[in-house]
Design a protein around this motif. Structure first.
Motif, mmCIF file in Angstrom:
data_model
loop_
_atom_site.group_PDB
_atom_site.id
_atom_site.type_symbol
_atom_site.label_atom_id
_atom_site.label_comp_id
_atom_site.label_asym_id
_atom_site.label_seq_id
_atom_site.Cartn_x
_atom_site.Cartn_y
_atom_site.Cartn_z
ATOM 1 N N UNK B 231 6.134 6.887 -4.512
ATOM 2 C CA UNK B 231 5.999 7.404 -3.147
ATOM 3 C C UNK B 231 5.334 6.406 -2.209
ATOM 4 N N UNK B 232 4.378 5.639 -2.733
ATOM 5 C CA UNK B 232 3.643 4.750 -1.843
ATOM 6 C C UNK B 232 4.554 3.652 -1.311
ATOM 7 N N UNK B 233 5.523 3.222 -2.114
ATOM 8 C CA UNK B 233 6.418 2.178 -1.643
ATOM 9 C C UNK B 233 7.365 2.726 -0.581
ATOM 10 N N UNK B 234 7.793 3.973 -0.772
ATOM 11 C CA UNK B 234 8.619 4.590 0.276
ATOM 12 C C UNK B 234 7.789 4.779 1.543
ATOM 13 N N UNK B 235 6.500 5.105 1.367
ATOM 14 C CA UNK B 235 5.620 5.251 2.526
ATOM 15 C C UNK B 235 5.583 3.959 3.344
ATOM 16 N N UNK B 236 5.589 2.814 2.656
ATOM 17 C CA UNK B 236 5.584 1.541 3.379
ATOM 18 C C UNK B 236 6.833 1.429 4.250
ATOM 19 N N UNK B 237 7.975 1.839 3.713
ATOM 20 C CA UNK B 237 9.223 1.786 4.486
ATOM 21 C C UNK B 237 9.112 2.643 5.749
ATOM 22 N N UNK B 238 8.663 3.875 5.573
ATOM 23 C CA UNK B 238 8.593 4.780 6.733
ATOM 24 C C UNK B 238 7.537 4.326 7.720
ATOM 25 N N UNK B 239 6.453 3.734 7.213
ATOM 26 C CA UNK B 239 5.413 3.226 8.104
ATOM 27 C C UNK B 239 5.958 2.057 8.919
ATOM 28 N N UNK B 240 6.714 1.169 8.285
ATOM 29 C CA UNK B 240 7.303 0.035 9.006
ATOM 30 C C UNK B 240 8.205 0.548 10.125
ATOM 31 N N UNK B 241 8.966 1.588 9.830
ATOM 32 C CA UNK B 241 9.860 2.157 10.845
ATOM 33 C C UNK B 241 9.050 2.757 11.996
ATOM 34 N N UNK B 242 7.951 3.435 11.655
ATOM 35 C CA UNK B 242 7.103 4.022 12.690
ATOM 36 C C UNK B 242 6.558 2.933 13.615
#
Lengths: 113, 394
Positions: B231-242
């Motif tokens: 989950x934390x790696x997916x969080x990085x993706x969504x954070x980058x998009x934000x």
């Protein structure tokens, strides 16, 4: 119904880095869940305790810091109502402190007052 | 996604019931604390100066700790953001008062708190060149004096509110390494007496490329297929998009390149679902179930692509988004317009001839003309480049 004091003991050994905001939000939700689940049983949600402190020793000697003899330091407390130690333990088991690996000391009120 | 990230949750079956409670009482939006952390640090750094970044982080952390004890007992405040800001601000004043520096800050902070509270929970806006404090902080993190790897760590810690362990996990390194990078970055901030107020429009535009590539790097770290779907790696993706969306939405730095970056990241994110099988292993593009790709994200990407096409800028993000789009619109690997993709890679190689892009270009050519070219490329590659690419075929 007898009352029990739950004394939360944080381990002083596994002082890792601070919890992240994400972990803290998860923790907040766990407390909310616990309080809601045992609404009628939790007499006083208690408070947290700061890691600072003073110890007044016999003879009036004042030392800095809480008593840290054990591997754990008291980090907070709550008061619950339960019919027995067994029931109090069941409530404590589901407390976030227990779930994240902290120890909880459970003491029955004497009821002197 | 239930955000029960505690390490023990995976080992301790007793916790499973907790998820039910956690989900049914979720009064706070997902990642609220994480996002508040970044916003509050940004607001305090604006008032206290970048030299007090550590103080700002400390008091925000303490404010969150207080919320932890206070909110379950007294109820979540009607405006949790304002509560946290007030608490953090008071803690900062207490701390500064002890340093006998409080007078000035108090005056400034009072005015700004009033303005903040009038805005009732929405982000405050001030007459600065970058109105959004979070963006300011992001631009501060990407100062040229700070090494790129430290920029990433600093941005994730201060702007995005990730914990040290989470960053270490996301970037596949140790907490100690991340601590070191953060310490170095903060030393640089002190050394250069960097202040947010110094950010002029010219400096912002100068630094925009660095900011975009930091965001791109954050996404890649999360997206990199060399490790499982945690989950934390997916969080990085969504954070980058934000973050990319935040930059793209700003009138000053929302350049066509920034729009193209958002489009690119969304086109990658749209395909995250098909990338791993249920066991968490990587599924090759040819074997992916394309029906699980997220059409909503692809449509969103297309609207950013339209903005990106305005003007005559052509960044690497434009070209890479073009390649990603070709994959997204193809019904299967056979129906993919490989000729177009090969052309786009050629365009990209003219600007950025990194081994990774060369390899991808060679693979694209192998779909068009057979494997000869790709084989030749791998055989002629030098050892250093080969080593760098190794995780991709191991």
């Amino acid at each position: 119904m007898p009352k029990y004091l739950l004394i939360y003991r944080d381990s002083t050994e596994s002082q890792q880095s601070q919890p992240s905001p994400e972990e803290m939000q998860g923790f907040l939700k766990m407390w909310d869940g616990w309080f809601k689940q045992f609404e009628g049983k939790i007499v006083d949600m208690g408070d947290g305790l700061l890691p600072t402190g003073r110890v007044l020793q016999p003879g009036g000697v004042v030392a800095d810091g809480p008593y840290v003899e054990a591997k754990e330091m008291i980090g907070g407390f709550s008061v619950v109502a339960a019919n027995s130690y067994e029931e109090a333990v069941e409530i404590a088991k589901l407390c976030p402190i227990a779930i994240i690996g902290g120890a909880i000391e459970i003491r029955e009120f004497a009821g002197y007052v | 996604m239930p955000d029960c990230h505690h390490r023990r949750c995976h080992r301790n079956p007793r916790v499973c019931w907790l998820r039910l409670i956690v989900d049914s009482t979720s009064q706070l939006v997902e990642h609220f604390f994480r996002h508040e952390y970044g916003r509050l640090v940004a607001l305090l750094v604006r008032d206290l100066g970048a030299r007090n970044l550590e103080l700002a982080e400390d008091v925000v952390q303490s404010a969150l700790s207080r919320a932890l004890v206070s909110w379950p007992r007294s109820g979540t405040p009607t405006d949790p953001s304002a509560w946290l800001f007030r608490t953090a601000k008071n803690l900062a004043i207490d701390s500064l008062r002890r340093q006998k520096l409080a007078d000035h800050f108090r005056e400034v902070a009072n005015q700004q708190t009033d303005a903040y509270e009038e805005a009732s929970g929405t982000s405050p806006r001030f007459d600065s060149e970058i109105g959004d404090e979070t963006l300011r902080l992001l631009f501060l993190c990407c100062h040229p004096a700070i090494a790129v790897e430290s920029q990433v760590a600093l941005a994730l810690k201060t702007v995005s509110g990730f914990g040290v362990q989470e960053i270490a996990h996301g970037l596949q390194t140790t907490s100690a390494t991340i601590e070191k990078r953060l310490t170095r970055a903060k030393e640089k901030l002190r050394e250069h007496q960097l202040e947010l107020g110094e950010l002029t429009s010219a400096a912002i535009l100068d630094r925009l490329d660095a900011v975009l590539s930091t965001i791109y790097l954050i996404f890649n770290e999360g997206h990199s297929a060399t490790c499982g779907n945690s989950p934390i790696r997916l969080d990085l993706c969504w954070e980058a998009i934000r973050l990319a969306k935040m930059v793209a939405a700003h009138p000053l730095c929302g350049s066509p390149s920034a729009q193209a970056l958002v489009a690119l990241l969304l086109l990658h994110a749209a395909r995250l679902n098909g990338r791993l099988d249920t066991a968490g292993s990587v599924v090759l593009l040819a074997e992916q179930d394309r029906t699980v790709w997220d059409g909503r994200l692809i449509r969103e990407a297309m609207s950013y692509a339209q903005h990106a096409a305005q003007g005559n800028e052509l960044s690497r993000y434009h070209i890479e988004a073009g390649i990603a789009w070709e994959h997204c619109r193809a019904a299967s690997i056979a129906e993919t317009d490989w000729a177009r993709i090969v052309d786009l890679y050629a365009l990209l190689l003219k600007r950025f001839a990194t081994p990774m892009i060369q390899l991808n270009a060679a693979i694209a050519r192998s779909y068009l003309e057979g494997p000869g070219e790709a084989k030749q490329f791998l055989l002629t590659m030098n050892d250093v480049d080969r080593k760098r690419l190794r995780p991709w075929w191991d």
